[in-house]
Write a protein that holds these residues in place. Structure first.
Motif, PDB file in Angstrom:
ATOM      1  N   LEU A  23      44.939  50.560  53.983  1.00 51.92           N
ATOM      2  CA  LEU A  23      45.772  50.597  53.084  1.00 51.92           C
ATOM      3  C   LEU A  23      45.918  49.231  52.356  1.00 51.92           C
ATOM      4  N   MET A  24      45.968  48.206  53.122  1.00 53.59           N
ATOM      5  CA  MET A  24      46.306  46.752  52.561  1.00 53.59           C
ATOM      6  C   MET A  24      44.666  46.446  52.023  1.00 53.59           C
ATOM      7  N   GLY A  25      43.497  46.795  52.569  1.00 47.83           N
ATOM      8  CA  GLY A  25      42.347  46.540  52.001  1.00 47.83           C
ATOM      9  C   GLY A  25      42.219  47.314  50.740  1.00 47.83           C
ATOM     10  N   ILE A  26      42.822  48.530  50.303  1.00 41.94           N
ATOM     11  CA  ILE A  26      42.813  49.225  49.015  1.00 41.94           C
ATOM     12  C   ILE A  26      43.563  48.327  47.939  1.00 41.94           C
ATOM     13  N   ILE A  27      44.771  47.972  48.373  1.00 48.31           N
ATOM     14  CA  ILE A  27      45.692  47.171  47.667  1.00 48.31           C
ATOM     15  C   ILE A  27      44.924  45.834  47.208  1.00 48.31           C
ATOM     16  N   VAL A  28      44.323  45.285  48.245  1.00 49.45           N
ATOM     17  CA  VAL A  28      43.792  43.748  47.918  1.00 49.45           C
ATOM     18  C   VAL A  28      42.547  43.840  46.956  1.00 49.45           C
ATOM     19  N   GLY A  29      41.780  44.896  47.208  1.00 51.11           N
ATOM     20  CA  GLY A  29      40.537  45.260  46.546  1.00 51.11           C
ATOM     21  C   GLY A  29      40.994  45.505  44.826  1.00 51.11           C
ATOM     22  N   ALA A  30      42.077  46.357  44.837  1.00 53.65           N
ATOM     23  CA  ALA A  30      42.296  46.611  43.307  1.00 53.65           C
ATOM     24  C   ALA A  30      43.102  45.239  42.694  1.00 53.65           C
ATOM     25  N   GLY A  31      43.836  44.488  43.451  1.00 53.83           N
ATOM     26  CA  GLY A  31      44.182  43.156  42.927  1.00 53.83           C
ATOM     27  C   GLY A  31      43.180  42.258  42.551  1.00 53.83           C
ATOM     28  N   VAL A  32      42.264  42.136  43.381  1.00 54.32           N
ATOM     29  CA  VAL A  32      41.097  41.211  43.153  1.00 54.32           C
ATOM     30  C   VAL A  32      40.414  41.795  41.705  1.00 54.32           C
ATOM     31  N   GLN A  33      39.860  43.278  41.874  1.00 57.97           N
ATOM     32  CA  GLN A  33      39.159  43.800  40.643  1.00 57.97           C
ATOM     33  C   GLN A  33      40.087  43.531  39.354  1.00 57.97           C
ATOM     34  N   GLY A  34      41.414  43.763  39.478  1.00 54.43           N
ATOM     35  CA  GLY A  34      42.066  43.641  38.127  1.00 54.43           C
ATOM     36  C   GLY A  34      41.938  42.153  37.737  1.00 54.43           C
ATOM     37  N   VAL A  35      42.125  41.252  38.552  1.00 52.87           N
ATOM     38  CA  VAL A  35      42.291  39.819  38.061  1.00 52.87           C
ATOM     39  C   VAL A  35      40.815  39.565  37.293  1.00 52.87           C
ATOM     40  N   LEU A  36      39.863  39.841  38.002  1.00 48.56           N
ATOM     41  CA  LEU A  36      38.511  39.572  37.655  1.00 48.56           C
ATOM     42  C   LEU A  36      38.372  40.423  36.086  1.00 48.56           C
ATOM     43  N   MET A  37      38.661  41.710  36.191  1.00 54.13           N
ATOM     44  CA  MET A  37      38.624  42.462  34.734  1.00 54.13           C
ATOM     45  C   MET A  37      39.334  41.734  33.567  1.00 54.13           C
TER      46      MET A  37
END
Length: 428
Positions: free
Chosen positions: A302-316
């Motif tokens: 679950l934490m991996g999904i949250i961190v991954g979504a955050g990283v993708q959002g910042v890059l986007m």
């Protein structure tokens, strides 16, 4: 899983070639494989096909022993066996389990096995025993102490009876109309016996004996089966994962991409569509690469999904689509996030693919009979970097994907070396 078309000899040889180190000569691998086959009593079936639902092959018991053979090739430190004696008679069960016990003692292995109703000879091979009854722990400790525990709780094992038979008969409530004998009460149902045994096991007087063992078990970090068995290394996994994922990612890029491309009326042409699909495919590979790195660093799903979504959002947000490059705050957002965001190169490549070669009518109120070229739109309105072609953007995306895969490789390799050292430091 075993391939039905292979013989027993071929299956073990094939696994030995994959699992044993490359420094071991082929002749020694073959000799070691044959020795393990003999140890499991499969010499007579070495050239027999494994078989399956369609073709006839070895028996279920031989298939079970073959699976154990493959697992025993590398002498793993931790070996899980699920019902290793199923399909075997009492003599074969004893020979298989005694051989595993001898190898475990010699090689310093830990064997965790789920066994249904072992014979008395097999039961004597156990060092520790865990009895479960319908999801509840009835006993966990040294196997030699189990009989004493049952006696103290009022369920002594009769003379000349197999202890494992007695334990299972006491805690099996499938036939609860029958009663089990108790020294403290004349007759009790299996459900009542389970309650008594569970309460006795959870009592402070007994639970202190098992705390140390449970603490030791929690410290064991179990790796994935293939990695732990030595089937392949990190480099092989990264390469094979990339090669196997690319066709699937290309498929999910082509089908939705084709629908989106023509429904929105983008520039027609095979070359334009091909570039569009290649860009989508590279983006999906990049997203997968980033998520692999995050999964290696953040073990919790679950934490991996949250961190991954955050990283993708910042890059986007910093890719130049939501805000033009000159509007981005220079600290952090533009330098460095704008330049390390793969969205920047994907968006600019798609802009070039769409606008270059096109002309648009200008504002007739300002200047009549004039047009604006696609290059002007790219440079003045979208602030696209025109110093290189759209294919360079694809090469940059490819290079970023390779770099991310290399970072994933480094993270896993460093983690394998650092974690054991950290465990030793914690123990000290």
């Amino acid at each position: 899983m075993l391939m039905s078309t292979l013989s027993v000899r071929e299956a073990v040889y094939y696994s030995a070639q994959l699992q044993l180190p490359e420094t071991v000569p082929a002749a020694k691998k073959r000799a070691h494989a044959e020795r393990v086959i003999r140890e499991m009593g499969l010499s007579d079936a070495m050239d027999t096909r494994i078989g399956g639902r369609i073709t006839k092959g070895i028996s279920g018991g031989q298939r079970k022993r073959l699976t154990i053979c493959i697992e025993m090739l590398t002498r793993p430190r931790l070996l899980f066996l699920d019902e290793p004696t199923s399909g075997l008679d009492s003599a074969a069960s004893y020979h298989v389990m005694s051989h595993i016990a001898r190898i475990a003692a010699r090689e310093g292995m830990t064997v965790v096995a789920a066994v249904h109703q072992p014979s008395s000879d097999v039961f004597e091979l156990f060092h520790s025993l865990c009895l479960l009854a319908y999801g509840r722990t009835v006993f966990f400790g040294e196997a030699a102490h189990a009989t004493e525990f049952f006696t103290q709780t009022g369920f002594p094992c009769p003379n000349l009876r197999n202890p494992s038979d007695h334990f299972l008969r006491t805690i099996n409530k499938d036939f609860d109309e029958k009663f089990v004998k108790s020294s403290k009460a004349t007759r009790k149902t299996a459900a009542e016996a389970i309650d008594i045994l569970t309460q006795a096991y959870q009592s402070p007087a007994y639970s202190e004996k098992t705390v140390s063992k449970i603490a030791e078990m929690k410290q064991i970090n179990v790796f994935k089966r293939e990695r732990m068995s030595g089937h392949y290394g990190v480099a092989e996994f990264v390469i094979s994962n990339t090669l196997s994922a690319t066709p699937y990612l290309a498929l999910i890029a082509v089908i939705p991409g084709a629908m989106l491309y023509y429904l929105t009326g983008l520039t027609k042409g095979t070359d334009h569509f091909a570039y569009f699909v290649i860009t989508l495919c590279m983006c999906t590979l990049l997203v997968e690469s980033i998520m692999m790195i995050i999964a290696a660093l953040v073990p919790d799903f679950l934490m991996g999904i949250i961190v991954g979504a955050g990283v993708q959002g910042v890059l986007m947000l910093n890719g130049g689509f939501f805000r033009l490059p000159h509007e981005l705050p220079k600290p952090v957002w533009k330098y460095p996030f704008y330049y390390i965001s793969f969205h920047k190169y994907a968006v600019q490549g798609l802009y070039k693919n769409e606008f270059m070669g096109l002309t648009f009518p200008s504002d007739q109120l300002v200047q009549a009979n004039t047009t604006i070229s696609g290059i002007q739109v790219l440079q003045e309105k979208l602030e696209v970097e025109m110093g290189y072609s759209k294919w360079v953007d694809i090469l940059i995306l490819f290079g970023m994907m390779v770099i991310y895969r290399m970072i994933f490789f480094a993270v896993v390799k460093i983690g394998e070396e650092v974690r054991p050292k950290m465990r030793k430091m914690r123990r000290k």
